[in-house]
Design a protein around this motif. Sequence first.
Motif, PDB file in Angstrom:
ATOM      1  N   ALA A   1       4.580   3.099   5.945  1.00 52.36           N
ATOM      2  CA  ALA A   1       4.230   2.152   5.451  1.00 52.36           C
ATOM      3  C   ALA A   1       5.242   1.315   4.619  1.00 52.36           C
ATOM      4  O   ALA A   1       5.549   0.073   4.822  1.00 52.36           O
ATOM      5  CB  ALA A   1       3.013   2.279   4.459  1.00 52.36           C
TER       6      ALA A   1
ATOM      7  N   ASP B   1       1.119   4.231  -2.650  1.00 52.02           N
ATOM      8  CA  ASP B   1       0.722   5.718  -2.078  1.00 52.02           C
ATOM      9  C   ASP B   1       1.888   6.683  -2.573  1.00 52.02           C
ATOM     10  O   ASP B   1       1.732   7.596  -3.156  1.00 52.02           O
ATOM     11  CB  ASP B   1       0.847   5.697  -0.912  1.00 52.02           C
ATOM     12  CG  ASP B   1      -0.103   6.893  -0.308  1.00 52.02           C
ATOM     13  OD1 ASP B   1      -0.620   7.591  -1.048  1.00 52.02           O
ATOM     14  OD2 ASP B   1       0.008   6.944   0.961  1.00 52.02           O
TER      15      ASP B   1
ATOM     16  N   GLU C   1       0.938  -1.081   0.180  1.00 55.47           N
ATOM     17  CA  GLU C   1       0.030  -0.164  -0.049  1.00 55.47           C
ATOM     18  C   GLU C   1       0.835   1.265  -0.097  1.00 55.47           C
ATOM     19  O   GLU C   1       0.745   2.198  -0.673  1.00 55.47           O
ATOM     20  CB  GLU C   1      -0.885   0.044   1.361  1.00 55.47           C
ATOM     21  CG  GLU C   1      -2.200  -0.683   1.212  1.00 55.47           C
ATOM     22  CD  GLU C   1      -3.158  -0.510   2.274  1.00 55.47           C
ATOM     23  OE1 GLU C   1      -2.647  -0.391   3.563  1.00 55.47           O
ATOM     24  OE2 GLU C   1      -4.324  -0.360   2.087  1.00 55.47           O
ATOM     25  N   GLY C   2       1.771   1.266   0.594  1.00 54.59           N
ATOM     26  CA  GLY C   2       2.892   2.294   1.005  1.00 54.59           C
ATOM     27  C   GLY C   2       3.436   2.942  -0.534  1.00 54.59           C
ATOM     28  O   GLY C   2       3.698   3.980  -0.789  1.00 54.59           O
TER      29      GLY C   2
ATOM     30  N   ALA D   1       3.301   9.285   6.485  1.00 56.05           N
ATOM     31  CA  ALA D   1       2.285   8.005   6.140  1.00 56.05           C
ATOM     32  C   ALA D   1       2.765   6.964   5.199  1.00 56.05           C
ATOM     33  O   ALA D   1       3.015   5.896   5.542  1.00 56.05           O
ATOM     34  CB  ALA D   1       0.961   8.445   5.998  1.00 56.05           C
TER      35      ALA D   1
END
Lengths: 337, 337
Positions: free
Chosen positions: B182, B161, B157-158, B178
């Motif tokens: 991640a 992102d 996910e990171g 954030a």
Amino acid sequence: MTATIHQIPRRAEPSLQPLMALVADGMNSVNEVILGRMQSRIPLIPALAGHLIAGGGKRMRPMLTLASASLLGYGGSRHYKLAATVEFIHTATLLHDDVVDGSGMRRGKQAANIIYGNPATVLVGDFLFSRSFELMVEDGSLKVLKILSNASAVIAEGEVDQLVAQRQVETSEERYLAIINAKTAALFAAACRIAAVVAERSEADELALDSYGRNLGIAFQLADDAIDYDSDASEMGKDQGDDFREGKMTLPVILAYARGTAEERTFWQEAIAGDRNSDADLAHAVALIRKHEAVNATRERARHYAQRAIDAIAAFPASAAKAAMTEAAEFAVARRY
Amino acid sequence: MTATIHQIPRRAEPSLQPLMALVADGMNSVNEVILGRMQSRIPLIPALAGHLIAGGGKRMRPMLTLASASLLGYGGSRHYKLAATVEFIHTATLLHDDVVDGSGMRRGKQAANIIYGNPATVLVGDFLFSRSFELMVEDGSLKVLKILSNASAVIAEGEVDQLVAQRQVETSEERYLAIINAKTAALFAAACRIAAVVAERSEADELALDSYGRNLGIAFQLADDAIDYDSDASEMGKDQGDDFREGKMTLPVILAYARGTAEERTFWQEAIAGDRNSDADLAHAVALIRKHEAVNATRERARHYAQRAIDAIAAFPASAAKAAMTEAAEFAVARRY
């Protein structure tokens, strides 16, 4: 277990319909898990994953998990999450395949990598793969985890093996079977086998379902290979001739090469090396394959594996599930698209 | 747990030496697992994986698993395999990163994707990732499986992102934190936390080690970001200025942009959009970052997280492991390469 020999009956048109009807209710539960668990705080993830997941695949693998559970009379609900897990692994593999092959089309639509780019496609594949492991861990069976983590490693090995074999005209039928066993059949086998684990059945039942799935997976793949060179085939999701243009050694080419004249072999060497990929070259390839009956021979090989799949579950008592799984194997080789 | 406040001591040169000495014996066992389990019947797999694995990484994450186990007085051997698992996940991520970033260099050598191509690099990453799950399943702890499968999904996910944020000059410090939480810190946290699981320690100890690893990971990443724009930095493994040319919004840029004049902001907008990537542009970017003390501010942020890492393990009794882990956090932010 005693095996009864079943001949593939000569129906007009074997269909996936009985399998789909058998698992229709259960697939609603599976689809809920799939749609719910592909979500993320990063909107690109469900967008990209959804492009492929909502894109009209047959969902063969989760259907097989559910059908296998039905065959064994399993009455619980653990198989829904695990079937979703299997579909996530498959979807991750397809996304990475699209990047690896540089394919433009998938299931009749633009492939995800064309729309979203290779970087996002690689990373969303990674996400789905990780998410599949999270789902398995939630289920909590170490035996299931072992089967699916092993299948994943085998798939990756098979994909690398296929990449190495690409554009290698000397690929043998044996080598090719090892590749599709790993990259395709291993997940079919695991999808069926895990149903026996959640149903707490014997090792023999696990192995019977593993064998059904494995042989069915090979049959499906060989039939796909035949369709890609079948000049009579109706429109397919995948662009016809893709395998040829990518220099993939699939069984129709392997057989046409083995059976070919010296001159024909020179053509194949050039074509598989990537030096002949015009429409005229594809037409010539199809003509050579037809001359040597290589599509028919590939379909015969597929029928052999479909029959083995059918016989692998022959010892189970008659049921709607058994009938549907049997017809699915017949469908795998009879379809023309 | 009561926390004692430790100031980072003003040594001349904090070093990784104590950590490396602490875990040297154990790392031999970890390396055996890594080298043994990256093997495959497909020779390309160990060749490609070995290029990166043998390529001189610090192996911070497995070292942290071993150091954390030592901190807790763990006397078993399960942590060797699990440390290898963590390194496999990390290596898979690096291979996919190289494809995603199109980087030419990694650890001072040509990146794997340059030598072996993107397709093989994607697939061998998948193999290592699958193999890491096989190793975890062999260990058999569902709790460890949960921690590491969750970390893997968070990393993916990171990464997505970060891809979305790429070339977005409006990325905020919060958003950036954030992302690195991640994509980097989650695996540092998991690497440390699993040691508490195998040592069968309390939830509080698990969380303390998670916190140590997470804060240390952020500190390492921020220090890396600073180094990429530090004109005084000596030679690095990674090409300096890579972040700039790839339009990556890292903290030095975020801060220089926030603190910049209207004219400077226009420069950053063009640069991050990819319209200014000459050597002269990089020199101008470095000058702006220096003008606004953005490298120093990034290092200050890194120090904050390093201090939090140190305090997270402050309540554990004094030991060689605690001293080594404390100095590793000091090293993370003091290094210049």
